[in-house]
Write an enzyme that holds these catalytic residues in place. Structure first.
Site, PDB file in Angstrom:
ATOM      1  N   SER A 186      -3.361   2.127 -18.510  1.00 13.86           N
ATOM      2  CA  SER A 186      -4.747   2.426 -18.135  1.00 13.86           C
ATOM      3  C   SER A 186      -5.239   3.773 -18.650  1.00 13.86           C
ATOM      4  O   SER A 186      -6.403   4.108 -18.474  1.00 13.86           O
ATOM      5  CB  SER A 186      -4.893   2.376 -16.609  1.00 13.86           C
ATOM      6  OG  SER A 186      -4.103   3.364 -15.999  1.00 13.86           O
ATOM      7  N   GLY A 219      -0.351   2.687   7.399  1.00 17.41           N
ATOM      8  CA  GLY A 219      -0.288   1.917   8.650  1.00 17.41           C
ATOM      9  C   GLY A 219       0.217   0.500   8.503  1.00 17.41           C
ATOM     10  O   GLY A 219      -0.162  -0.364   9.298  1.00 17.41           O
ATOM     11  N   LYS A 259      -8.216   4.721  -7.378  1.00 19.01           N
ATOM     12  CA  LYS A 259      -8.665   5.631  -8.429  1.00 19.01           C
ATOM     13  C   LYS A 259     -10.049   6.202  -8.119  1.00 19.01           C
ATOM     14  O   LYS A 259     -10.301   7.394  -8.342  1.00 19.01           O
ATOM     15  CB  LYS A 259      -8.673   4.897  -9.771  1.00 19.01           C
ATOM     16  CG  LYS A 259      -7.276   4.530 -10.265  1.00 19.01           C
ATOM     17  CD  LYS A 259      -7.314   3.755 -11.567  1.00 19.01           C
ATOM     18  CE  LYS A 259      -5.907   3.424 -12.054  1.00 19.01           C
ATOM     19  NZ  LYS A 259      -5.897   2.663 -13.314  1.00 19.01           N
ATOM     20  N   GLY A 266       0.826  -1.198   0.000  1.00 11.87           N
ATOM     21  CA  GLY A 266       0.000   0.000   0.000  1.00 11.87           C
ATOM     22  C   GLY A 266       0.859   1.247   0.000  1.00 11.87           C
ATOM     23  O   GLY A 266       2.063   1.192   0.216  1.00 11.87           O
ATOM     24  N   PRO A 267       0.237   2.386  -0.233  1.00 12.14           N
ATOM     25  CA  PRO A 267       0.983   3.654  -0.270  1.00 12.14           C
ATOM     26  C   PRO A 267       1.529   4.007   1.108  1.00 12.14           C
ATOM     27  O   PRO A 267       1.101   3.438   2.114  1.00 12.14           O
ATOM     28  CB  PRO A 267      -0.069   4.665  -0.743  1.00 12.14           C
ATOM     29  CG  PRO A 267      -1.379   4.041  -0.438  1.00 12.14           C
ATOM     30  CD  PRO A 267      -1.191   2.560  -0.528  1.00 12.14           C
TER      31      PRO A 267
END
Length: 814
Positions: free
Chosen positions: A688, A369, A731, A364-365
């Protein structure tokens, strides 16, 4: 003129005289005493000059307080010494050096009027003699005491001793001795003022006895200190000699004691059969070595490592699912999938005690956490927690260690971390697993294949230990921002759990439940000092941060708390600050971002796309302009190779559909098409954006605006099919943040909508599409969407297409 009214020291028959006064600081001059004085005060210099012009006599009086620069009559003692100036010399700095000799004691009777210096009438003090026997006894006592004093005070010159012995006059004896005693100025002045000879001798004796007592104590202290220092030095030298002797004679005994201690530790230590055999073999080698050899140190370190590892030491794992769920909910908001996976593991372990530790990968970014969730898992399961950052690691030996043949060899970071953990089943967080690199020293990601493979890690072999170590009970958690930089074989060994970015409402809840409380406490505030409204937190999220996680949000909240702390310190502990959306600029300054990135009106050739980045989703505008030319395709915006190919595929699709769109077959030969994606300094890549680029090209060619509240994502094929993409949740969150009302997604991604928060789905309309025709019908501003691809009679053009020199959207907007 002023009369002196005070104690009368006068003995009838004294000589009277009017002379100038020279006030003295920190010195009492006695008769017969020759002393140099440095005079700097203007009054005193004028008194000396006046005295030099007459008889050269001056009255020396001591000040009661030395710090007073301009003393009055009352701040001077009444009794002093009439002295003669022997020599006077002016110095370059304006001061005067004067050599004086004391003649006789006198008392000030009255001060005469004089503004420039003190002028006083003095009267000589005459001694009251003692009886012959008393005088003789006191003189003898004083001389004997002085001889004793001289033994302790080495500063007394030998000439003075001879002088004292030759004096029989009691007054001269006192005047000669007192200046050499280390007594206070007040005590010297007291002796000067006494006119009874017997009392002067007694007082002198008293002061000398006091000085002798002090000097005796000082001498005893110095003797003790010297003796202690000599003893310390002696002990030091003896200890050094003993150490040298023991080194020569008893070294082997120390080595034997060390071997015996190691044997006891080996007997007490539980370890694998292979490790036990190895450590006993190494101990046998150590016994036969010289303790001073380099090899002995290597073997000893190896044995220490084997004994320090937690071969069978385990933490007691908590299997209470309810308690674990409570802890996970306390520490983190949302993140339902990872939490559910942990609870599943605990449930299975409570049924099957032999289950191996899971190997999870949180992707994840930044700031969502991942690492803190790993800590929370350790707390929920009751295991120890260790973290190893792999960012920048490029040496395979960092994971597997160095062989013992190398000088300074050590085990790898896995084994070193287990030694710190002190248990064989910790939660082991391998942080930033996607940031490893490769060079000539090996590939650390390849070394991790064995560590993270449940079928192999029960027999992990570190190069330094050279024996198998069981890693199967460790709960491995790896974290990464992206998957594409992790080698596929390593991905295959891990269970991938995606931690997407948070929605605005999730960030709001995290801030309210965790971040605000944490920062209020961290900045020394109390809840009653600060109140941040929900609107203020939302404004911070929208206008001051642009991230998928909450790290920058926490920084901004910390900034607010610091500002409030400053107000509390300035105005008092009763201060309370309420922060709302309107007052935010006062604390955080002007906003850093625009909330919502869509265009303000429908534009030709400009389409809103959706992109995925390591930091979450982003809105990505695609601009197309047409220029007279020869069919050249210009692509700018620092696009990657895949994205450039998508642009070429989009143009090929438009050319293949030219006739259906009502465009001339050779339209591209008369113009250049420029495709640009703004924020040109940021690299962009991926397939994309295919349908976004195609929509912008069609809009520019047909001069039909694109709906500004429509965003899209999807890969395009040459036949116009729309293929699925990744990162849909990120997105859609970006689309919600940008106030997009309609989102076009590939039909094959429709199944992923179940993972999207309902709050996000309710805020927009989702259109799943299979081909490019559906995209154009939804995206372009058309009065009749169905008329776009209708068959037209030969030679007839679309009503919205005009054969003319193409112009840019900016010109069309005007």
């Amino acid at each position: 003129m002023s009369e002196i009214v005070s104690k009368d020291y006068h003995q009838p028959g004294g000589l009277k005289q009017i002379i100038p006064v020279l006030p003295l600081r920190d010195i009492v001059v006695f008769p017969g005493m020759v002393a140099p004085l440095f005079v700097g005060r203007e009054k005193s210099i004028q008194a000396l000059e006046y005295s030099m012009s007459l008889e050269k006599d001056v009255f020396l009086l001591a000040q009661r307080q030395a710090k007073i620069d301009d003393p009055s009559e009352r701040e001077l003692y009444q009794v002093g010494t009439v002295s003669t100036i022997l020599q006077m010399l002016r110095l370059p700095d304006g001061t005067v050096k004067v050599l004086i000799e004391g003649r006789y004691r006198a008392q000030a009777r009255r001060y005469l009027p004089n503004k420039t210096f003190f002028l006083v009438e003095v009267e000589e003090l005459t001694d009251i003699p003692a009886t012959e026997s008393e005088r003789e006894a006191l003189v003898r006592t004083v001389k004997n005491t002085f001889e004793n004093y001289q033994k302790y005070n080495k500063k007394i010159p030998q000439e003075l001793v001879h002088t004292i012995n030759s004096l029989d006059d009691p007054s001269r004896l006192v005047d000669a001795l007192v200046p050499h005693l280390g007594i206070k100025l007040e005590q010297k002045q007291e002796v000067l003022e006494i006119i009874q000879v017997s009392q002067r001798l007694e007082k002198l004796y008293e002061f000398m006895r006091g000085e002798i007592d002090i000097l005796e104590i000082e001498q005893r202290i110095k003797g003790r200190v010297k003796k202690q220092m000599e003893k310390t030095q002696r002990d030091y030298y003896l200890n050094e000699q003993m150490r040298a002797i023991q080194k020569e004679m008893g070294e082997q005994d120390d080595f034997k004691n060390e071997i015996q201690e190691l044997e006891k530790q080996i007997k007490r230590k539980r370890m694998s059969k292979e490790a036990g055999t190895k450590v006993r073999h190494e101990l046998k080698k150590l016994k036969m070595m010289s303790p001073m050899s380099a090899e002995a140190t290597v073997v000893r370190n190896y044995i220490d490592w084997l004994l320090a590892l937690p071969w069978f030491n385990k933490s007691r794992v908590k299997l209470d699912i309810d308690e674990a769920e409570k802890i996970l909910q306390e520490d983190h908001y949302g993140l339902e999938k990872p939490k559910e996976r942990i609870l599943e593991y605990l449930a299975v372990q409570s049924l099957n005690k032999k289950i191996r530790g899971p190997i999870l990968c949180f992707v994840g970014p930044p700031g969502v956490g991942k690492t803190s969730l790993a800590k929370s898992i350790a707390r929920a399961t009751g295991r120890n927690f260790i973290r190893l950052s792999l960012g920048g690691v490029r040496d395979e030996a960092e994971i597997r260690g160095h062989r013992r043949t190398y000088i300074g060899a050590l085990p790898g970071k896995i084994v070193q971390s287990l030694r710190k953990a002190k248990s064989n089943n910790p939660v082991f967080c391998l942080d930033e697993v996607d940031k490893m690199s490769t060079d000539f020293r090996g590939d650390p990601s390849a070394a991790l294949l064995e560590v993270l493979d449940p079928e192999q890690n029960f027999a992990f072999n570190d190069h330094y230990l050279d024996i198998d170590y069981d890693l199967s009970e460790i709960f491995f958690i790896t974290t990464a921002n992206t998957l594409f930089s992790i080698p596929p074989p390593l991905q295959d060994r891990m269970e991938i759990l995606r931690l997407p970015g948070y929605t605005e409402q999730e960030k709001l809840q995290i801030a309210r439940q965790f971040l605000v409380k944490k920062q209020v406490e961290a900045n020394g505030l109390k809840p009653e000092h600060i109140e941040i409204s929900d609107n203020a937190i939302l404004a911070v999220i929208r206008l001051y941060t642009r991230e998928a996680g909450v790290r920058n949000l926490e920084r901004e909240i910390a900034s607010l708390c610091r500002k409030v702390a400053k107000e509390v310190v300035k105005k008092g502990m009763e201060t309370r600050v309420e922060i709302n959306a309107a007052s935010l600029p006062k604390f955080l300054g002007v906003s850093k971002f625009r909330y919502g990135e869509t265009e303000e009106k429908d534009e030709i050739g400009i389409t809103t796309g959706l992109a995925w980045t390591e930091f979450g989703g982003e809105l990505l505008l695609t601009e197309v302009v047409l220029m007279p030319g020869k069919g050249k395709l210009i692509i700018t915006g620092k696009l990657g190779e895949v994205m450039q190919e998508s642009a070429q595929a989009a143009l090929s699709y438009v050319r293949s559909r030219a006739e259906r769109l009502g465009l001339p077959i050779n339209f591209y030969q008369k113009m250049d098409i420029h495709i640009h994606i703004p924020e040109g300094a940021i690299p962009k890549d991926g397939p994309s954006a295919g349908i976004t680029i195609a929509t912008s090209i069609v809009s520019a060619l047909l001069k039909i605006p694109v709906k500004r509240k429509v965003a899209m994502t999807g890969e395009i094929t040459l036949r116009g099919r729309v293929l699925p993409i990744g990162g849909l949740k990120e997105k859609l969150i970006a689309a919600q943040r940008g106030k997009v009302k309609t989102v076009i997604i590939p039909k094959d991604n429709e199944k992923d909508l179940k993972d999207i928060p309902s709050r996000v789905l309710k805020s927009m309309e989702i259109f799943p599409v299979e081909n490019m025709d559906e995209v154009l019908r939804q995206a372009l501003v058309l009065t009749d969407p169905e008329s776009l691809f209708k068959e037209l009679p030969e030679g007839e053009a679309r009503p919205f297409y005009r054969e003319e020199v193409p112009v840019s959207p900016e010109v069309m907007a005007h």
